[in-house]
Design a protein around this motif. Sequence first.
Motif, mmCIF file in Angstrom:
data_model
loop_
_atom_site.group_PDB
_atom_site.id
_atom_site.type_symbol
_atom_site.label_atom_id
_atom_site.label_comp_id
_atom_site.label_asym_id
_atom_site.label_seq_id
_atom_site.Cartn_x
_atom_site.Cartn_y
_atom_site.Cartn_z
ATOM 1 N N UNK A 45 2.773 -9.936 1.010
ATOM 2 C CA UNK A 45 3.257 -10.686 1.809
ATOM 3 C C UNK A 45 4.200 -12.067 1.963
ATOM 4 N N UNK A 46 4.138 -12.025 0.850
ATOM 5 C CA UNK A 46 4.346 -13.666 0.201
ATOM 6 C C UNK A 46 6.181 -13.102 -0.095
ATOM 7 N N UNK A 47 7.095 -13.744 0.638
ATOM 8 C CA UNK A 47 8.263 -13.217 0.191
ATOM 9 C C UNK A 47 9.106 -13.975 -1.238
ATOM 10 N N UNK A 48 8.260 -15.328 -1.068
ATOM 11 C CA UNK A 48 9.539 -16.573 -1.791
ATOM 12 C C UNK A 48 8.460 -16.162 -2.788
ATOM 13 N N UNK A 49 7.433 -15.928 -3.164
ATOM 14 C CA UNK A 49 6.698 -15.990 -4.735
ATOM 15 C C UNK A 49 6.698 -13.882 -5.002
ATOM 16 N N UNK A 50 7.385 -12.902 -3.910
ATOM 17 C CA UNK A 50 7.646 -11.862 -4.291
ATOM 18 C C UNK A 50 9.186 -11.825 -4.682
ATOM 19 N N UNK A 51 10.308 -12.767 -4.293
ATOM 20 C CA UNK A 51 11.735 -12.316 -5.140
ATOM 21 C C UNK A 51 11.366 -12.903 -5.927
ATOM 22 N N UNK A 52 10.904 -13.556 -6.710
ATOM 23 C CA UNK A 52 10.644 -14.706 -7.789
ATOM 24 C C UNK A 52 10.137 -13.860 -8.705
ATOM 25 N N UNK A 53 9.378 -12.739 -8.978
ATOM 26 C CA UNK A 53 8.539 -12.192 -9.800
ATOM 27 C C UNK A 53 9.452 -10.656 -9.953
ATOM 28 N N UNK A 54 10.142 -10.520 -8.551
ATOM 29 C CA UNK A 54 11.185 -8.967 -8.622
ATOM 30 C C UNK A 54 12.231 -9.794 -9.644
ATOM 31 N N UNK A 55 12.617 -11.027 -9.488
ATOM 32 C CA UNK A 55 14.386 -11.285 -10.583
ATOM 33 C C UNK A 55 13.623 -10.924 -11.311
ATOM 34 N N UNK A 56 11.942 -11.101 -12.289
ATOM 35 C CA UNK A 56 11.818 -11.329 -13.258
ATOM 36 C C UNK A 56 11.833 -10.225 -14.168
ATOM 37 N N UNK A 57 10.697 -9.474 -13.783
ATOM 38 C CA UNK A 57 10.600 -7.875 -13.669
ATOM 39 C C UNK A 57 10.445 -7.050 -13.250
ATOM 40 N N UNK A 58 11.129 -6.838 -12.128
ATOM 41 C CA UNK A 58 11.770 -5.696 -11.137
ATOM 42 C C UNK A 58 12.885 -5.497 -10.282
ATOM 43 N N UNK A 59 13.502 -6.382 -10.327
ATOM 44 C CA UNK A 59 14.611 -6.091 -10.203
ATOM 45 C C UNK A 59 14.881 -5.232 -8.881
ATOM 46 N N UNK A 60 15.013 -5.798 -7.473
ATOM 47 C CA UNK A 60 15.802 -5.378 -6.634
ATOM 48 C C UNK A 60 14.461 -3.668 -5.730
ATOM 49 N N UNK A 61 13.026 -4.305 -6.532
ATOM 50 C CA UNK A 61 11.704 -3.237 -6.383
ATOM 51 C C UNK A 61 10.884 -4.566 -6.112
ATOM 52 N N UNK A 62 11.241 -5.445 -4.712
ATOM 53 C CA UNK A 62 10.360 -5.724 -4.306
ATOM 54 C C UNK A 62 10.211 -5.586 -2.400
ATOM 55 N N UNK A 63 9.157 -5.387 -2.094
ATOM 56 C CA UNK A 63 8.816 -4.194 -0.779
ATOM 57 C C UNK A 63 7.623 -5.762 0.381
ATOM 58 N N UNK A 64 8.878 -6.190 1.180
ATOM 59 C CA UNK A 64 7.808 -6.769 2.057
ATOM 60 C C UNK A 64 7.255 -6.280 2.461
ATOM 61 N N UNK A 65 5.157 -6.683 3.156
ATOM 62 C CA UNK A 65 4.811 -5.397 4.419
ATOM 63 C C UNK A 65 3.107 -6.255 3.785
ATOM 64 N N UNK A 66 3.328 -5.882 5.260
ATOM 65 C CA UNK A 66 1.634 -6.547 5.729
ATOM 66 C C UNK A 66 0.827 -5.620 5.974
ATOM 67 N N UNK A 67 -0.098 -5.413 4.320
ATOM 68 C CA UNK A 67 -0.423 -4.190 4.492
ATOM 69 C C UNK A 67 -1.740 -3.874 5.175
ATOM 70 N N UNK A 68 -2.164 -4.987 6.260
ATOM 71 C CA UNK A 68 -3.082 -4.834 7.747
ATOM 72 C C UNK A 68 -2.019 -3.859 8.407
ATOM 73 N N UNK A 69 -1.157 -3.971 8.262
ATOM 74 C CA UNK A 69 -0.590 -2.862 9.327
ATOM 75 C C UNK A 69 0.442 -1.370 8.744
ATOM 76 N N UNK A 70 -0.806 0.170 8.784
ATOM 77 C CA UNK A 70 -0.754 1.235 8.260
ATOM 78 C C UNK A 70 0.683 1.696 8.557
ATOM 79 N N UNK A 71 1.143 0.920 9.750
ATOM 80 C CA UNK A 71 2.254 2.015 10.073
ATOM 81 C C UNK A 71 3.368 1.404 9.145
#
Length: 250
Positions: A45-71
């Motif tokens: 759910x943290x877009x800023x930190x997610x983008x940073x980790x994706x750039x370093x270890x998983x380019x293009x594979x970060x998906x923003x999602x609030x896991x409290x929403x099953x849909x």
Amino acid sequence: MTGTRAIYPSLVGKRVLVTGGASGIGAGLVQAFAEQQANVAFIDVDQTAGADIAERFAPGRFHFCDLRDPTALGAAIAAIAEDLGGIDILINNAASDDRHSVDEVTPAYWDERMATNLRHLFFAAQAVVPGMRAAGGGVIINFGSISWHLGLPDLVLYQTAKAAIEGMTRGLARDLGRDGIRVTTIVPGNVQTPRQQRWYTPEGEAEIVAAQCLSGRIQPVDVAALALFLASDDAHMCTGHDYFVDAGWR
């Protein structure tokens, strides 16, 4: 710790999904699986930190999602499975250990805490099971917590959810085992992450180390090392149980 960490050839090319992968233990998991040459995607759910980790270890594979929403969770997992060509390993890591007193809990807060710390693990597992069945097997690793084993204060809802996860693991392992799907729980001790350091003073951290059998503070890489083993073919007969990495904290 010195020496070279284990390499698992069976993890090369495996398609891995980590929930809560933008920080703390989750970021350590993303890094560890990427270093094993797995194809790693993660949700947070943290877009800023997610983008940073994706750039370093998983380019293009970060998906923003609030896991409290099953849909939203189902849609994110479907998109990741399509991108990766399937999911071999699900790491149900996401959680939030906000402190609270018994008196302040309302029915709405109860529901929100269960959605944050328990419900999404089941529905993430449910979403990946059909693909794992079709592939002939897979791995689901749930994350529990040492907190309820110790009965720590101001965490009753978090501890309720984490205790339930260990029961969920047992049930899923039984129901999915004949499909070749292994399900385990990792139970971390107090891991030294920026979030945990919000809750503990240096004196509090010293008390934790004094209660451990081993000296030193557990790091995300220590937890990731256990996850790598349990996800690998080396653990092909491990399922239905809880595995602790807590430095013997009692």
